[in-house]
Design an enzyme around this catalytic site. Sequence first.
Site, PDB file in Angstrom:
ATOM      1  N   LYS A 130       0.828  -1.206   0.000  1.00  0.00           N
ATOM      2  CA  LYS A 130       0.000   0.000   0.000  1.00  0.00           C
ATOM      3  C   LYS A 130       0.871   1.269   0.000  1.00  0.00           C
ATOM      4  CE  LYS A 130      -3.968  -2.267   0.272  1.00  0.00           C
ATOM      5  NZ  LYS A 130      -3.777  -3.723   0.205  1.00  0.00           N
TER       6      LYS A 130
HETATM    7  C1  LIG Z   1      -5.199  -4.513   0.901  1.00  0.00           C
HETATM    8  C2  LIG Z   1      -6.654  -4.436   0.840  1.00  0.00           C
HETATM    9  C3  LIG Z   1      -7.476  -4.922   1.864  1.00  0.00           C
HETATM   10  C4  LIG Z   1      -6.972  -5.725   3.016  1.00  0.00           C
HETATM   11  O1  LIG Z   1      -5.901  -5.190   3.713  1.00  0.00           O
HETATM   12  P1  LIG Z   1      -4.892  -6.182   4.462  1.00  0.00           P
HETATM   13  O2  LIG Z   1      -4.058  -5.235   5.262  1.00  0.00           O
HETATM   14  O3  LIG Z   1      -4.125  -6.913   3.412  1.00  0.00           O
HETATM   15  O4  LIG Z   1      -5.697  -7.083   5.316  1.00  0.00           O
HETATM   16  C5  LIG Z   1      -8.837  -4.732   1.765  1.00  0.00           C
HETATM   17  N1  LIG Z   1      -9.380  -4.108   0.716  1.00  0.00           N
HETATM   18  C6  LIG Z   1      -8.639  -3.627  -0.283  1.00  0.00           C
HETATM   19  C7  LIG Z   1      -9.307  -2.908  -1.405  1.00  0.00           C
HETATM   20  C8  LIG Z   1      -7.256  -3.788  -0.272  1.00  0.00           C
HETATM   21  O5  LIG Z   1      -6.533  -3.330  -1.305  1.00  0.00           O
END
Ligand SMILES: *Cc1c(COP(=O)(O)O)cnc(C)c1O
Length: 384
Positions: free
Chosen positions: A188
């Site tokens: 992210k």
């Molecule tokens: C990354 C992501 C998640 C989940 O996050 P994690 O930290 O991997 O549990 C949920 N929704 C979207 C759209 C994502 O890109």
Amino acid sequence: MTQSASVPFLPFVRPEIDEETIQGVVDVLRSGWITTGPQNQAFEAALSAYCGGRPVRTFNSGTATLEIGLRLAGVSPGDEVITTPASWVSTSNVIYEVGATPVFADIDPVTRNIDLDKLEAAITPKTKAIIPVFLAGLPVDMDRLYAIARQHKLRVVEDAAQAFGASWNGKRIGAIGDIVSFSFHANKNLTSIEGGALVLNDEAEAVLAQKYRLQGITRTGIDGMDCDVLGGKYNLTDVAARVGLGQLKHIERFTAQRRALARRYFAQFEGGAAVKLGMGLPVADFDNCNWHMFQITLPLEQLSIDRAGFMEQLKERGIGSGVHYPAIHLFTLYRERGFKAGMFPLAERLGKTTVTLPLFTQMTDADVERVCDAVNEICAQYAK
Ligand SMILES: *Cc1c(COP(=O)(O)O)cnc(C)c1O
């Protein structure tokens, strides 16, 4: 053309962690307190300041934050929650986790986010909440979304996992809205390796979030403890929080660099072989979107290779790519629960044609040009 030995492989994503953060992590490891503690308090305070002073609580993933967000919104068995099939499966798995039923609304093929007309049409007396997803960091029309939520008295849990650093008409995502869920997964825009945060409406909600985060426990005095709600184990380590704090300092630059690279992609693709064949581009939004990803859609009808073949060709040229995401409702778990191909054709089409190209802060304009040249070359070579 194959990859020359001197050109390093370009992954589709790579986190940027500075030396100050690495040293900070070493200091935490030496400090004697490595799980949730002072670094988390500092991270929560910094995130809260970033989000206009709203209460923030950290968690160990952006999946935990979505699940707890739904619990805070009062979602329980029998309720329906409306979301998009074009997301990471986490978005709708958490709806099942709290015993509720996911209801999908198809996407707007231009923004690739949930179509708000279809969202509104999917509302029933059982609908309790909405989970909009800001795919690739592009927010939905927040004014319209919240007008719908207010009119139908629905809670909103924003899946802003990809939208840290994004905004809506000058206001930061996180500083506005109902419950906002961020992920700090390694890929992210802001990472704590793994992690997440919830932005909440008031202190009462924050206290409850804190209980859900750690076994429903409240401590009083030096020796007092009670458990009055069923909580889980979702707390973030101080090592992770220190990484997040180190990242947060750079978020404005991260977002600016991503926007500049995205602009470069558009300029470089313009008039090229891929676009002429019908390759799809994202919405050219450089104000709201944080450019979490740069995603093209392949003109597969015009090509003699499939998506896997296309991605292999990129790989042979030393370029990584990804798929974000296959339509959720076509996964086995969802088919077993009654979803079928054809129900959400626009999300299905996106899921079959989308390819995520490299985009991360340490990329150069030359890297973008190399990617665009490769995409054009492959399209020209395999044009029907
Ligand atoms: C990354 C992501 C998640 C989940 O996050 P994690 O930290 O991997 O549990 C949920 N929704 C979207 C759209 C994502 O890109």
